[in-house]
Design an enzyme around this catalytic site. Sequence first.
Site, mmCIF file in Angstrom:
data_model
loop_
_atom_site.group_PDB
_atom_site.id
_atom_site.type_symbol
_atom_site.label_atom_id
_atom_site.label_comp_id
_atom_site.label_asym_id
_atom_site.label_seq_id
_atom_site.Cartn_x
_atom_site.Cartn_y
_atom_site.Cartn_z
ATOM 1 N N ASP A 49 0.844 -1.195 0.000
ATOM 2 C CA ASP A 49 0.000 0.000 0.000
ATOM 3 C C ASP A 49 0.887 1.256 0.000
ATOM 4 O O ASP A 49 1.886 1.316 0.720
ATOM 5 C CB ASP A 49 -0.899 -0.011 1.245
ATOM 6 C CG ASP A 49 -2.091 0.904 1.119
ATOM 7 O OD1 ASP A 49 -3.225 0.406 1.147
ATOM 8 O OD2 ASP A 49 -1.885 2.139 1.000
ATOM 9 N N ASN A 106 -12.822 -3.654 3.168
ATOM 10 C CA ASN A 106 -13.788 -2.561 3.300
ATOM 11 C C ASN A 106 -14.773 -2.636 2.139
ATOM 12 O O ASN A 106 -14.366 -2.738 0.980
ATOM 13 C CB ASN A 106 -13.060 -1.210 3.278
ATOM 14 C CG ASN A 106 -12.155 -1.033 4.480
ATOM 15 O OD1 ASN A 106 -12.517 -1.396 5.595
ATOM 16 N ND2 ASN A 106 -10.965 -0.490 4.263
ATOM 17 N N GLN A 113 -14.396 2.227 1.971
ATOM 18 C CA GLN A 113 -13.784 1.747 0.718
ATOM 19 C C GLN A 113 -13.497 2.934 -0.194
ATOM 20 O O GLN A 113 -14.363 3.780 -0.420
ATOM 21 C CB GLN A 113 -14.720 0.761 0.003
ATOM 22 C CG GLN A 113 -14.074 0.145 -1.232
ATOM 23 C CD GLN A 113 -14.956 -0.896 -1.931
ATOM 24 O OE1 GLN A 113 -16.084 -1.149 -1.509
ATOM 25 N NE2 GLN A 113 -14.436 -1.486 -2.987
ATOM 26 N N HIS A 119 -10.331 -5.848 -2.753
ATOM 27 C CA HIS A 119 -8.980 -6.131 -2.260
ATOM 28 C C HIS A 119 -9.035 -6.458 -0.778
ATOM 29 O O HIS A 119 -9.917 -5.981 -0.054
ATOM 30 C CB HIS A 119 -8.038 -4.940 -2.500
ATOM 31 C CG HIS A 119 -8.573 -3.639 -2.000
ATOM 32 N ND1 HIS A 119 -9.521 -2.910 -2.674
ATOM 33 C CD2 HIS A 119 -8.316 -2.943 -0.868
ATOM 34 C CE1 HIS A 119 -9.814 -1.821 -1.990
ATOM 35 N NE2 HIS A 119 -9.097 -1.825 -0.876
ATOM 36 N N HIS A 121 -6.849 -6.216 2.709
ATOM 37 C CA HIS A 121 -5.701 -5.589 3.363
ATOM 38 C C HIS A 121 -5.060 -6.607 4.310
ATOM 39 O O HIS A 121 -5.765 -7.238 5.109
ATOM 40 C CB HIS A 121 -6.138 -4.401 4.238
ATOM 41 C CG HIS A 121 -6.748 -3.259 3.493
ATOM 42 N ND1 HIS A 121 -6.068 -2.081 3.245
ATOM 43 C CD2 HIS A 121 -7.987 -3.088 2.962
ATOM 44 C CE1 HIS A 121 -6.868 -1.234 2.603
ATOM 45 N NE2 HIS A 121 -8.035 -1.823 2.423
HETATM 46 P P1 5GP Z 1 -9.813 0.870 0.645
HETATM 47 O O1 5GP Z 1 -9.910 2.220 1.317
HETATM 48 O O2 5GP Z 1 -10.564 0.877 -0.674
HETATM 49 O O3 5GP Z 1 -10.211 -0.287 1.518
HETATM 50 O O4 5GP Z 1 -8.289 0.649 0.360
HETATM 51 C C1 5GP Z 1 -7.636 1.195 -0.734
HETATM 52 C C2 5GP Z 1 -6.170 1.239 -0.417
HETATM 53 O O5 5GP Z 1 -5.465 1.422 -1.619
HETATM 54 C C3 5GP Z 1 -5.771 2.373 0.519
HETATM 55 O O6 5GP Z 1 -5.145 1.844 1.678
HETATM 56 C C4 5GP Z 1 -4.826 3.224 -0.325
HETATM 57 O O7 5GP Z 1 -3.750 3.751 0.429
HETATM 58 C C5 5GP Z 1 -4.363 2.249 -1.391
HETATM 59 N N1 5GP Z 1 -4.041 2.844 -2.655
HETATM 60 C C6 5GP Z 1 -4.748 3.802 -3.313
HETATM 61 N N2 5GP Z 1 -4.170 4.112 -4.482
HETATM 62 C C7 5GP Z 1 -3.055 3.323 -4.559
HETATM 63 C C8 5GP Z 1 -2.043 3.189 -5.549
HETATM 64 O O8 5GP Z 1 -2.031 3.844 -6.591
HETATM 65 N N3 5GP Z 1 -1.056 2.273 -5.295
HETATM 66 C C9 5GP Z 1 -1.056 1.517 -4.158
HETATM 67 N N4 5GP Z 1 -0.044 0.645 -4.025
HETATM 68 N N5 5GP Z 1 -1.991 1.630 -3.209
HETATM 69 C C10 5GP Z 1 -2.980 2.525 -3.412
#
Ligand code: 5GP
Length: 133
Positions: A49, A106, A113, A119, A121
């Site tokens: 991340d 999430n 999310q 995805h 984590h």
């Molecule tokens: P969510 O909030 O949807 O459960 O998690 C999305 C995750 O993706 C977040 O922890 C965020 O930091 C990560 N993320 C967002 N954009 C990118 C990216 O371009 N590259 C990587 N490696 N992680 C990302």
Amino acid sequence: MWSPRAGIRRLTDLPLKGYMDQCIFCRIIERRVPARIVFEDDEIVAFEDTRPQAPIHTLIVPRKHLTSLKDATPDDAPLLGRLLMVAAQLARERGLEPKGYRTVINTGSWAGQSVFHLHLHLLGGRVFRWPPG
Ligand code: 5GP
Ligand code: ZN
């Protein structure tokens, strides 16, 4: 239901092909955007991340574009199981087993999310509270 005349207010209003062209995780999987990839096979890619919330924060992502867990069907059950098994393998390899680790999915806005490609984590290397914030 999306229609050309209704206009596109959100990314998720795009038809699936158009959405996948914009989806950051699809772009990482296709190597069109760089990421620190730590695992991949024919179904799954895992990468670090960019905004880690713990010393270890890895995202385990199916190559198949599913917008979120709510869009998974019974046909996706083996894939969902494999996401967890890859998380467990990565946690083991990184020495997280003795202290423990957290796995999180999430789903939707109230859960926070922010990327609408399913995805998992994997978080480790510190103490996590319960209930989560
Ligand atoms: P969510 O909030 O949807 O459960 O998690 C999305 C995750 O993706 C977040 O922890 C965020 O930091 C990560 N993320 C967002 N954009 C990118 C990216 O371009 N590259 C990587 N490696 N992680 C990302
Ligand atoms: Zn995607």
